[in-house]
Design a protein around this motif. Sequence first.
Motif, PDB file in Angstrom:
ATOM      1  N   ALA A 146     -15.384 -13.088   2.214  1.00 49.20           N
ATOM      2  CA  ALA A 146     -16.271 -12.745   3.214  1.00 49.20           C
ATOM      3  C   ALA A 146     -15.769 -12.130   4.313  1.00 49.20           C
ATOM      4  CB  ALA A 146     -17.468 -13.504   3.300  1.00 49.20           C
ATOM      5  N   LEU A 147     -14.875 -13.034   5.048  1.00 44.37           N
ATOM      6  CA  LEU A 147     -14.333 -12.858   6.078  1.00 44.37           C
ATOM      7  C   LEU A 147     -13.242 -11.880   6.140  1.00 44.37           C
ATOM      8  CD1 LEU A 147     -14.063 -16.560   7.546  1.00 44.37           C
ATOM      9  CD2 LEU A 147     -15.633 -14.803   8.326  1.00 44.37           C
ATOM     10  N   LEU A 148     -12.502 -11.404   5.026  1.00 37.93           N
ATOM     11  CA  LEU A 148     -11.495 -10.752   4.966  1.00 37.93           C
ATOM     12  C   LEU A 148     -11.992  -9.527   4.397  1.00 37.93           C
ATOM     13  CD1 LEU A 148      -8.691 -13.100   3.297  1.00 37.93           C
ATOM     14  CD2 LEU A 148      -8.772 -11.956   5.646  1.00 37.93           C
ATOM     15  N   ARG A 149     -13.352  -9.244   3.723  1.00 34.28           N
ATOM     16  CA  ARG A 149     -13.786  -8.092   3.383  1.00 34.28           C
ATOM     17  C   ARG A 149     -13.791  -6.761   4.151  1.00 34.28           C
ATOM     18  NH1 ARG A 149     -17.125  -7.117  -0.870  1.00 34.28           N
ATOM     19  NH2 ARG A 149     -17.285  -9.012  -1.310  1.00 34.28           N
ATOM     20  N   GLU A 174      -6.020  -7.105 -10.425  1.00 33.93           N
ATOM     21  CA  GLU A 174      -6.969  -6.331  -9.712  1.00 33.93           C
ATOM     22  C   GLU A 174      -7.719  -7.255  -8.529  1.00 33.93           C
ATOM     23  OE1 GLU A 174      -9.689  -5.043 -12.794  1.00 33.93           O
ATOM     24  OE2 GLU A 174      -8.262  -4.100 -13.922  1.00 33.93           O
ATOM     25  N   LYS A 175      -6.818  -7.676  -7.825  1.00 36.38           N
ATOM     26  CA  LYS A 175      -7.141  -8.575  -6.744  1.00 36.38           C
ATOM     27  C   LYS A 175      -7.149  -7.722  -5.235  1.00 36.38           C
ATOM     28  CE  LYS A 175      -5.936 -13.088  -8.183  1.00 36.38           C
ATOM     29  NZ  LYS A 175      -5.505 -14.598  -7.630  1.00 36.38           N
ATOM     30  N   ARG A 176      -8.128  -7.749  -4.507  1.00 35.43           N
ATOM     31  CA  ARG A 176      -8.200  -7.261  -3.296  1.00 35.43           C
ATOM     32  C   ARG A 176      -7.828  -8.407  -2.133  1.00 35.43           C
ATOM     33  NH1 ARG A 176     -12.221  -9.178   0.010  1.00 35.43           N
ATOM     34  NH2 ARG A 176     -14.184  -9.885  -1.021  1.00 35.43           N
ATOM     35  N   LEU A 177      -7.466  -8.118  -0.975  1.00 32.96           N
ATOM     36  CA  LEU A 177      -7.071  -9.103   0.008  1.00 32.96           C
ATOM     37  C   LEU A 177      -7.819 -10.290   0.005  1.00 32.96           C
ATOM     38  CD1 LEU A 177      -4.839  -9.620   2.101  1.00 32.96           C
ATOM     39  CD2 LEU A 177      -6.234  -8.719   3.778  1.00 32.96           C
ATOM     40  N   GLY A 178      -9.020 -10.139   0.042  1.00 31.25           N
ATOM     41  CA  GLY A 178      -9.705 -11.507  -0.200  1.00 31.25           C
ATOM     42  C   GLY A 178      -9.568 -12.413  -1.268  1.00 31.25           C
ATOM     43  N   ASP A 179      -9.063 -11.684  -2.425  1.00 31.66           N
ATOM     44  CA  ASP A 179      -8.877 -12.348  -3.704  1.00 31.66           C
ATOM     45  C   ASP A 179      -7.525 -13.152  -3.496  1.00 31.66           C
ATOM     46  OD1 ASP A 179     -11.522 -11.724  -5.096  1.00 31.66           O
ATOM     47  OD2 ASP A 179     -10.804  -9.752  -5.573  1.00 31.66           O
ATOM     48  N   LEU A 180      -6.692 -12.251  -2.967  1.00 39.95           N
ATOM     49  CA  LEU A 180      -5.214 -12.920  -3.009  1.00 39.95           C
ATOM     50  C   LEU A 180      -5.020 -14.368  -2.145  1.00 39.95           C
ATOM     51  CD1 LEU A 180      -3.398  -9.499  -2.454  1.00 39.95           C
ATOM     52  CD2 LEU A 180      -3.296 -11.149  -4.535  1.00 39.95           C
ATOM     53  N   LEU A 185      -5.572  -2.074  -3.489  1.00 34.68           N
ATOM     54  CA  LEU A 185      -4.936  -3.162  -4.127  1.00 34.68           C
ATOM     55  C   LEU A 185      -5.376  -3.508  -5.449  1.00 34.68           C
ATOM     56  CD1 LEU A 185      -4.777  -5.738  -1.221  1.00 34.68           C
ATOM     57  CD2 LEU A 185      -3.146  -4.779  -1.924  1.00 34.68           C
ATOM     58  N   ILE A 186      -6.873  -3.346  -5.674  1.00 35.94           N
ATOM     59  CA  ILE A 186      -7.311  -3.570  -7.192  1.00 35.94           C
ATOM     60  C   ILE A 186      -6.852  -2.740  -8.186  1.00 35.94           C
ATOM     61  CG2 ILE A 186      -9.541  -3.103  -8.240  1.00 35.94           C
ATOM     62  CD1 ILE A 186     -11.328  -4.205  -5.735  1.00 35.94           C
ATOM     63  N   ILE A 187      -6.574  -1.267  -7.586  1.00 32.07           N
ATOM     64  CA  ILE A 187      -6.052  -0.347  -8.589  1.00 32.07           C
ATOM     65  C   ILE A 187      -4.620  -0.787  -9.116  1.00 32.07           C
ATOM     66  CG2 ILE A 187      -5.319   1.998  -9.047  1.00 32.07           C
ATOM     67  CD1 ILE A 187      -7.703   2.768  -7.108  1.00 32.07           C
ATOM     68  N   PHE A 188      -3.785  -1.128  -8.213  1.00 30.27           N
ATOM     69  CA  PHE A 188      -2.254  -1.154  -8.279  1.00 30.27           C
ATOM     70  C   PHE A 188      -1.884  -2.697  -8.500  1.00 30.27           C
ATOM     71  CE2 PHE A 188      -2.971   2.993  -6.110  1.00 30.27           C
ATOM     72  CZ  PHE A 188      -2.316   3.901  -7.215  1.00 30.27           C
ATOM     73  N   LEU A 239      -9.433   1.954   5.565  1.00 31.32           N
ATOM     74  CA  LEU A 239      -8.334   2.564   4.827  1.00 31.32           C
ATOM     75  C   LEU A 239      -8.676   2.406   3.430  1.00 31.32           C
ATOM     76  CD1 LEU A 239      -5.458   2.816   7.572  1.00 31.32           C
ATOM     77  CD2 LEU A 239      -7.415   4.479   7.404  1.00 31.32           C
ATOM     78  N   PHE A 240      -9.525   1.645   2.767  1.00 32.51           N
ATOM     79  CA  PHE A 240      -9.698   1.340   1.263  1.00 32.51           C
ATOM     80  C   PHE A 240      -8.484   0.439   0.856  1.00 32.51           C
ATOM     81  CE2 PHE A 240     -11.746   5.781   2.238  1.00 32.51           C
ATOM     82  CZ  PHE A 240     -12.991   5.274   1.886  1.00 32.51           C
ATOM     83  N   LEU A 241      -8.109  -0.335   1.607  1.00 33.67           N
ATOM     84  CA  LEU A 241      -7.027  -1.439   1.310  1.00 33.67           C
ATOM     85  C   LEU A 241      -7.424  -1.905   0.102  1.00 33.67           C
ATOM     86  CD1 LEU A 241      -4.338  -2.623   1.803  1.00 33.67           C
ATOM     87  CD2 LEU A 241      -5.515  -4.435   3.394  1.00 33.67           C
ATOM     88  N   GLY A 242      -8.638  -2.521   0.191  1.00 33.10           N
ATOM     89  CA  GLY A 242      -9.227  -3.229  -1.085  1.00 33.10           C
ATOM     90  C   GLY A 242      -8.993  -2.649  -2.294  1.00 33.10           C
TER      91      GLY A 242
END
Length: 265
Positions: free
Chosen positions: A126-129, A148-154, A141-144, A135-138
């Motif tokens: 939640a804090l990293l969301r 399929e992890k965004r920053l919060g998942d990593l 990251l999910i696409i590439f 800039l659609f960073l998440g």
Amino acid sequence: MHLFNRVKYHTPESVELEFTLAGIGNRAWALIIDYLILAVTWVVFFLSWVFISAQLVDWWTETFGSAMAVWLVAIAFIVSFVMYAGYFVFFETLWQGQTPGKRLAKIRVVRDDGRPIGLQQATLRALLRPFDEVLFLGAFLIIFTRKEKRLGDLVSGTIVIQTETPTTSATFTISEQAKSFYEELLQITDLSILLPDDFAVIREYLQRRGAMGNKARSALSLKLAQQVQDILHLEKLPATVASDVFLEAVYLAYHGSGEWGIGRN
């Protein structure tokens, strides 16, 4: 992008569980639903806050002779962020990795090892969301990324998977003895103590036992049955109920209740 990307986990009971990653489409749909809910909540909050603030400013000005509008605005922004982050923390912790949006999109968050997430993982996500949404960073990251992890998942060590649809009993045989015993089982224990992952393990065993040797099947069946008994606080099964029958009855009782997804209290 990895379409229909799947991940596999091996449980301590040597059962292999396989899940399909949620994908950016399902995650985006879940986020839209969650943001609509948050938007309605924010509108109600801000309308109430504007009304309360107007009364406070008038009272403060009459009493102390100075305005406090800046402080009220700051408080409103702080509360709105707490509502934003708290929404995801609250639901993902309470609903074992699901928010209302994720539940409707049939996806949920789990740890990298397949276990349900806790307060720590939900809070980090939640804090990293906000950073993921800059800039659609998440989305990038999910696409590439492979999992399929965004920053919060990593950072929190989580992945988002599709909710598995319960496999019907037609894919394996349920004995007549289990069909009669499961009704008794509903009366003597509370199946809500078990996690969805516990039922996934039972389901996987029942599906795969036909391909096992007799010795391996017997040993694994006894081990699983004992673990389930311990969780359910069942000291002893009737002598006529074999471990396979017990596992079939647990699966049948839970599956028949239509409650796939309830968690351990």
